[in-house]
Scaffold this motif. Structure first.
Motif, mmCIF file in Angstrom:
data_model
loop_
_atom_site.group_PDB
_atom_site.id
_atom_site.type_symbol
_atom_site.label_atom_id
_atom_site.label_comp_id
_atom_site.label_asym_id
_atom_site.label_seq_id
_atom_site.Cartn_x
_atom_site.Cartn_y
_atom_site.Cartn_z
ATOM 1 N N ASP A 163 -0.785 31.726 -30.118
ATOM 2 C CA ASP A 163 -0.267 32.813 -29.846
ATOM 3 C C ASP A 163 -1.192 34.081 -29.254
ATOM 4 O OD1 ASP A 163 2.309 31.945 -30.736
ATOM 5 O OD2 ASP A 163 1.514 32.114 -32.847
ATOM 6 N N GLY A 164 -0.668 34.501 -28.190
ATOM 7 C CA GLY A 164 -1.875 35.614 -27.732
ATOM 8 C C GLY A 164 -2.319 35.259 -26.327
ATOM 9 N N ASP A 165 -3.478 36.004 -26.025
ATOM 10 C CA ASP A 165 -4.121 35.787 -24.715
ATOM 11 C C ASP A 165 -5.411 35.260 -24.863
ATOM 12 O OD1 ASP A 165 -4.891 36.045 -22.360
ATOM 13 O OD2 ASP A 165 -5.497 38.153 -22.515
ATOM 14 N N TRP A 166 -5.285 33.659 -24.781
ATOM 15 C CA TRP A 166 -6.402 33.105 -25.091
ATOM 16 C C TRP A 166 -6.942 32.434 -23.508
ATOM 17 C CZ3 TRP A 166 -8.687 32.297 -29.928
ATOM 18 C CH2 TRP A 166 -7.895 32.502 -30.960
ATOM 19 N N GLN A 167 -8.337 32.136 -23.539
ATOM 20 C CA GLN A 167 -8.853 31.528 -22.253
ATOM 21 C C GLN A 167 -9.613 30.173 -22.675
ATOM 22 O OE1 GLN A 167 -9.891 35.159 -22.950
ATOM 23 N NE2 GLN A 167 -7.777 35.558 -21.919
ATOM 24 N N ALA A 168 -8.974 28.944 -21.926
ATOM 25 C CA ALA A 168 -9.368 27.686 -22.179
ATOM 26 C C ALA A 168 -10.295 27.370 -21.144
ATOM 27 C CB ALA A 168 -8.154 26.844 -22.420
ATOM 28 N N ALA A 169 -11.145 26.301 -21.435
ATOM 29 C CA ALA A 169 -11.975 25.604 -20.243
ATOM 30 C C ALA A 169 -12.441 24.534 -20.763
ATOM 31 C CB ALA A 169 -13.434 26.521 -20.037
ATOM 32 N N PRO A 198 -20.735 27.400 -23.213
ATOM 33 C CA PRO A 198 -21.159 25.987 -23.947
ATOM 34 C C PRO A 198 -19.869 25.195 -24.104
ATOM 35 C CG PRO A 198 -20.746 27.629 -25.513
ATOM 36 C CD PRO A 198 -20.716 28.295 -24.155
ATOM 37 N N PHE A 199 -20.057 23.901 -24.342
ATOM 38 C CA PHE A 199 -19.100 22.924 -24.764
ATOM 39 C C PHE A 199 -19.852 21.697 -25.687
ATOM 40 C CE2 PHE A 199 -17.867 23.859 -20.567
ATOM 41 C CZ PHE A 199 -16.574 24.407 -20.702
ATOM 42 N N GLY A 200 -19.139 21.491 -26.727
ATOM 43 C CA GLY A 200 -19.445 20.634 -27.924
ATOM 44 C C GLY A 200 -18.842 19.271 -27.712
ATOM 45 N N LEU A 201 -18.750 18.574 -28.540
ATOM 46 C CA LEU A 201 -18.219 17.353 -28.716
ATOM 47 C C LEU A 201 -16.835 17.218 -28.072
ATOM 48 C CD1 LEU A 201 -18.766 15.617 -32.221
ATOM 49 C CD2 LEU A 201 -19.504 14.815 -29.732
ATOM 50 N N THR A 202 -15.882 18.194 -28.425
ATOM 51 C CA THR A 202 -14.559 18.236 -27.940
ATOM 52 C C THR A 202 -14.409 18.023 -26.601
ATOM 53 O OG1 THR A 202 -14.124 20.445 -27.907
ATOM 54 C CG2 THR A 202 -13.892 19.085 -30.339
ATOM 55 N N GLY A 203 -15.298 18.743 -25.967
ATOM 56 C CA GLY A 203 -15.385 18.955 -24.366
ATOM 57 C C GLY A 203 -14.454 20.317 -24.132
ATOM 58 N N TYR A 204 -13.884 20.695 -25.084
ATOM 59 C CA TYR A 204 -13.123 22.199 -24.900
ATOM 60 C C TYR A 204 -13.676 23.494 -25.391
ATOM 61 C CZ TYR A 204 -9.709 18.816 -23.068
ATOM 62 O OH TYR A 204 -9.143 17.876 -22.261
ATOM 63 N N ARG A 205 -13.209 24.549 -24.849
ATOM 64 C CA ARG A 205 -13.533 25.946 -25.421
ATOM 65 C C ARG A 205 -12.346 26.683 -25.241
ATOM 66 N NH1 ARG A 205 -17.275 27.076 -21.857
ATOM 67 N NH2 ARG A 205 -16.390 28.647 -20.560
ATOM 68 N N LEU A 206 -12.401 27.528 -26.257
ATOM 69 C CA LEU A 206 -10.960 28.551 -26.304
ATOM 70 C C LEU A 206 -11.588 29.777 -26.790
ATOM 71 C CD1 LEU A 206 -7.967 28.476 -26.024
ATOM 72 C CD2 LEU A 206 -7.817 28.359 -28.623
ATOM 73 N N SER A 207 -11.511 30.941 -25.945
ATOM 74 C CA SER A 207 -11.768 32.102 -26.357
ATOM 75 C C SER A 207 -10.861 33.086 -26.353
ATOM 76 C CB SER A 207 -12.890 32.551 -25.467
ATOM 77 O OG SER A 207 -13.898 31.810 -25.456
#
Length: 428
Positions: free
Chosen positions: A132-138, A148-157
């Protein structure tokens, strides 16, 4: 006014949520205690380390030793980590492998996941994910996307007050531990963890320099819901999260990106990848790549072999007590339209060359090898029949599998692992 010792103690008490859940094995310095209290120095999880050999003799030895110990009633945890492309991004194969291993060696939940809904279309069985809300994914799919990216290969800010990600489970056993992988810095904001067994108070994530913070929080036994909510005083960046149950058993964690090639692993931040592997060392690392490489008409077998060897060496340096297995690329092709005699499929242009390199590198570099073609598809010309089977095992694109096809793959992979570890078929 607090002196230095009092300040350290106050920091530890005020940020107890970031405190590691494993006691130190030696007398730590005041600086180390402060670092651990802030969640900046999570030590390796001894439950995973306890079951691993110091120096694996074969790629299957760490998993075999861990599973034997669990079968004998020893306390500990075994992790199978799967990294790959769209075959792994679709969760059914890993879920079936998890079910098979947990049924025999102990069920402790799903484990770590991509954060929130950063992975589009990700629908894990038994879990409901909301954002819910305004998130940015990569994602780490393309090298042009900054980390940065870690094991999952995803980032959510996110940064707006009240924005949250939530997880709800249907397993009646619930979960009792939450994992958070945060990338923090001088501007990072605070957040709340909304779950039974944790105080409903803001938690600081700001750090003097950009760095990874790995957090393990104990929740009330049998918890079924947890949420992370932003306070709005700065951005929060999550590289992963997840839930499991404390105790002995097996985890199967899988992270895939649609369209990924082996190069996507190079887009993970090496220092973050090494830290996550060190904190929860796997018994077995499975690499599942090759389908997207096989579409390349200019495929360079020599360059691919070098890249694959380099990646295996990097994983061994980061996790020396883990075994590594390569999944050979499955058969895939393009359907030929119209009435035709013989094979009605055009195989992906580099399919056989990719598989040959994977097999050769695995043999030369001491990794295990699962021949997906031999175990399931057997020949590109059989793909239309698999797509028309009852139930269908392939999708009409003749590249991806159906849910049943992925579950069948997991069953064949499970049998391969048990043979490799010397444990034989399940139940034997």
């Amino acid at each position: 006014m607090l002196d230095r010792r009092g300040l350290i103690l106050a920091l530890g008490a005020g940020l107890a949520a970031c405190r590691a859940d494993v006691p130190p094995t030696r007398r730590d310095s005041a600086a180390e205690v402060a670092q651990r209290a802030l969640g900046l120095d999570s030590p390796p999880d001894r439950d995973f380390e306890a079951l691993l050999p110091d120096s694996p003799a074969t790629p299957y030895a760490p998993l075999g030793q861990a599973l034997r110990a669990l079968a004998a009633g020893q306390e500990g945890r075994a992790l199978v980590l799967v990294l790959g492309d769209s075959h792994v991004a679709h969760p059914r194969m890993a879920e079936r492998l998890r079910d098979l291993l947990q049924a025999r060696f102990g069920a402790i939940g799903p484990g770590r996941l991509p954060p929130g809904r950063a992975q589009r279309g990700f629908t894990p069985a038994g879990l409901s994910l909301t954002q819910d809300g305004d998130w940015q994914a990569a994602s780490a799919l393309r090298s042009a996307t900054p980390g940065p990216f870690g094991l999952t290969g995803y980032r959510l800010s996110g940064s707006r007050p009240g924005d949250r990600i939530s997880l709800r489970g249907t397993d009646p056993r619930g979960f009792d531990r939450l994992h958070l992988a945060l990338h923090c810095g001088p501007d990072s904001g605070s957040y709340r963890v909304l779950a039974a067994g944790q105080p409903d108070t803001p938690r600081e994530s700001r750090t003097a320099t950009p760095q990874l913070r790995l957090i393990r929080l104990d929740l009330a036994p049998g918890s079924r819901e947890v949420a992370v909510e932003l306070q709005g005083d700065g951005p929060l960046t999550l590289l992963g999260w997840g839930v499991d149950r404390r105790g002995r058993g097996v985890l199967v964690e899988s992270f895939g990106i649609n369209g990924a090639t082996l190069a996507s692993l190079d887009n993970r931040s090496p220092e973050i990848l090494e830290r996550e592997l060190a904190v929860a060392p796997p018994a077995l690392i499975i690499l599942e790549f090759g389908t997207n490489e096989a579409t390349d008409r200019d495929f360079d077998a020599t360059a691919y072999a070098l890249a694959l060897s380099r990646r295996l060496a990097a994983l061994r340096r980061a996790s020396p007590r883990s075994g590594i297995l390569l999944m050979g690329v499955p058969d895939a092709g393009r359907p030929l339209r119209g009435r035709r005699r013989g094979c009605a499929v055009t195989p992906l242009p580099a399919l056989q060359r990719v598989r040959d390199v994977q097999r050769r590198v695995a043999t030369r570099d001491g990794a295990g090898f699962f021949d997906w073609s031999d175990a399931v598809t057997r020949d590109p010309c059989r793909l239309p029949a698999l797509a028309q089977a009852d139930p269908p095992l392939m999708r009409p694109d003749l590249v991806h599998f159906t849910n049943e096809g992925y579950r069948l793959t997991a069953e064949r992979l499970h049998a391969h692992l048990l043979r490799g570890t010397g444990l034989g078929p399940a139940g034997a």
